[in-house]
Design a protein around this motif. Structure first.
Motif, PDB file in Angstrom:
ATOM      1  N   GLN A  90      30.965 120.882 102.855  1.00  0.00           N
ATOM      2  CA  GLN A  90      30.081 120.196 101.934  1.00  0.00           C
ATOM      3  C   GLN A  90      30.748 118.891 101.528  1.00  0.00           C
ATOM      4  N   GLN A  91      32.111 118.734 101.161  1.00  0.00           N
ATOM      5  CA  GLN A  91      32.818 117.683 100.947  1.00  0.00           C
ATOM      6  C   GLN A  91      33.104 116.684 102.178  1.00  0.00           C
ATOM      7  N   LEU A  92      33.215 117.517 103.110  1.00  0.00           N
ATOM      8  CA  LEU A  92      33.337 116.445 104.441  1.00  0.00           C
ATOM      9  C   LEU A  92      32.016 115.793 104.856  1.00  0.00           C
ATOM     10  N   LYS A  93      31.001 116.318 104.572  1.00  0.00           N
ATOM     11  CA  LYS A  93      29.595 115.909 105.111  1.00  0.00           C
ATOM     12  C   LYS A  93      29.310 114.288 104.983  1.00  0.00           C
ATOM     13  N   PRO A  94      29.044 113.822 105.948  1.00  0.00           N
ATOM     14  CA  PRO A  94      28.838 112.213 105.672  1.00  0.00           C
ATOM     15  C   PRO A  94      27.871 111.995 104.752  1.00  0.00           C
ATOM     16  N   ASP A  95      28.027 110.911 103.753  1.00  0.00           N
ATOM     17  CA  ASP A  95      27.279 110.492 102.733  1.00  0.00           C
ATOM     18  C   ASP A  95      26.587 109.280 103.135  1.00  0.00           C
ATOM     19  N   LEU A  96      25.584 109.358 103.532  1.00  0.00           N
ATOM     20  CA  LEU A  96      24.992 108.110 104.167  1.00  0.00           C
ATOM     21  C   LEU A  96      24.346 107.354 102.857  1.00  0.00           C
ATOM     22  N   GLN A  97      24.177 107.918 101.640  1.00  0.00           N
ATOM     23  CA  GLN A  97      24.014 107.113 100.544  1.00  0.00           C
ATOM     24  C   GLN A  97      25.011 106.156  99.919  1.00  0.00           C
ATOM     25  N   ASN A  98      26.195 106.308 100.468  1.00  0.00           N
ATOM     26  CA  ASN A  98      27.387 105.373 100.131  1.00  0.00           C
ATOM     27  C   ASN A  98      27.793 104.355 101.111  1.00  0.00           C
ATOM     28  N   VAL A  99      26.921 103.809 102.165  1.00  0.00           N
ATOM     29  CA  VAL A  99      27.393 103.215 103.090  1.00  0.00           C
ATOM     30  C   VAL A  99      28.047 101.920 102.460  1.00  0.00           C
ATOM     31  N   PRO A 100      29.253 101.471 103.050  1.00  0.00           N
ATOM     32  CA  PRO A 100      29.769 100.344 102.685  1.00  0.00           C
ATOM     33  C   PRO A 100      28.980  99.021 102.815  1.00  0.00           C
ATOM     34  N   LYS A 101      28.878  98.157 101.653  1.00  0.00           N
ATOM     35  CA  LYS A 101      28.172  96.868 101.805  1.00  0.00           C
ATOM     36  C   LYS A 101      28.370  96.108 102.916  1.00  0.00           C
ATOM     37  N   GLU A 102      29.746  96.040 103.363  1.00  0.00           N
ATOM     38  CA  GLU A 102      30.327  95.152 104.507  1.00  0.00           C
ATOM     39  C   GLU A 102      29.775  95.433 105.707  1.00  0.00           C
ATOM     40  N   LEU A 103      29.244  96.655 105.816  1.00  0.00           N
ATOM     41  CA  LEU A 103      28.432  97.059 107.210  1.00  0.00           C
ATOM     42  C   LEU A 103      27.285  96.465 107.254  1.00  0.00           C
ATOM     43  N   PHE A 104      26.638  95.533 106.574  1.00  0.00           N
ATOM     44  CA  PHE A 104      25.595  94.952 106.679  1.00  0.00           C
ATOM     45  C   PHE A 104      25.733  93.402 106.860  1.00  0.00           C
ATOM     46  N   ALA A 105      24.930  93.010 107.880  1.00  0.00           N
ATOM     47  CA  ALA A 105      24.958  91.495 107.973  1.00  0.00           C
ATOM     48  C   ALA A 105      24.232  90.796 106.817  1.00  0.00           C
ATOM     49  N   VAL A 106      24.730  89.760 106.620  1.00  0.00           N
ATOM     50  CA  VAL A 106      23.954  88.842 105.807  1.00  0.00           C
ATOM     51  C   VAL A 106      22.618  88.574 106.095  1.00  0.00           C
TER      52      VAL A 106
END
Length: 193
Positions: free
Chosen positions: A38-54
């Protein structure tokens, strides 16, 4: 390595395999192994802001832009309607090697494979753009809708999608070319020369 075992929702055989692996190789009991999973499960709620293009809508740039072809009132030709939503820049398009065309879809057991050259890509695969953020968070896949007029532009999948050319692209933020228009900025000085 454990993240590669997750299924689309993380609750199928992949979770059982990882739990069994942790129990066997790390000598954990079921409760501890499941808690670690459960701890390792990817948390898609916390995607880094740097991932998104302007968002190109919020910036001025002379780069080639792609706008929604549906953002216009009924009866008005979209190409002459100026307030269409800018979706992404040319620099946000991700290139991929052209696939094998119809033969790449043989696993689907299609009885009538199209003839001729079917290796043309009918979609753009882009990096995720800031305006997509709310639709992408917390889900593995879904539709990409225009933020202005809500028309369907394409789809996304963190696990990837197959392009019309046959190439698999991962992750995939796919915009259908017939849903967006390419807008090039030409300076007046260039036209006078």
């Amino acid at each position: 390595m454990l993240c590669l075992c997750f299924s689309h929702v993380g609750q199928s055989r992949s979770a059982a395999v990882v739990t069994a692996y942790l129990m066997k190789c790390h000598k954990m009991n079921f409760g501890d192994a499941y808690a670690k999973l459960q701890q390792l499960k990817p948390d898609l709620q916390n995607v880094p802001k740097e991932l998104f293009a302007v968002d190109p809508y919020l910036s001025t740039c002379s780069e080639v832009q792609h706008k929604c072809s549906s953002c216009s009132p009924s009866g008005v030709t979209p190409s002459v309607f100026p307030s269409r939503r800018t979706l992404f820049r040319a620099s946000s398009i991700l290139s991929h090697t052209i696939g094998n065309g119809p033969t790449a879809f043989a696993y689907k057991k299609m009885s009538n494979l199209p003839s001729g050259d079917q290796t043309q890509c009918t979609s753009y695969f882009t990096e995720p753009v800031q305006w997509m953020e709310q639709a992408l968070l917390g889900v593995m896949d879904g539709q990409i809708l225009c933020p202005k007029c809500s028309s369907k532009l394409g789809s996304f999948s963190w696990c990837g999608e197959q392009c019309s050319c046959g190439r698999w692209v991962t992750p995939a933020f796919q915009m259908h070319k017939n849903r967006v228009d390419e807008i090039k900025h030409i300076s007046i000085a260039t036209l006078k020369s």
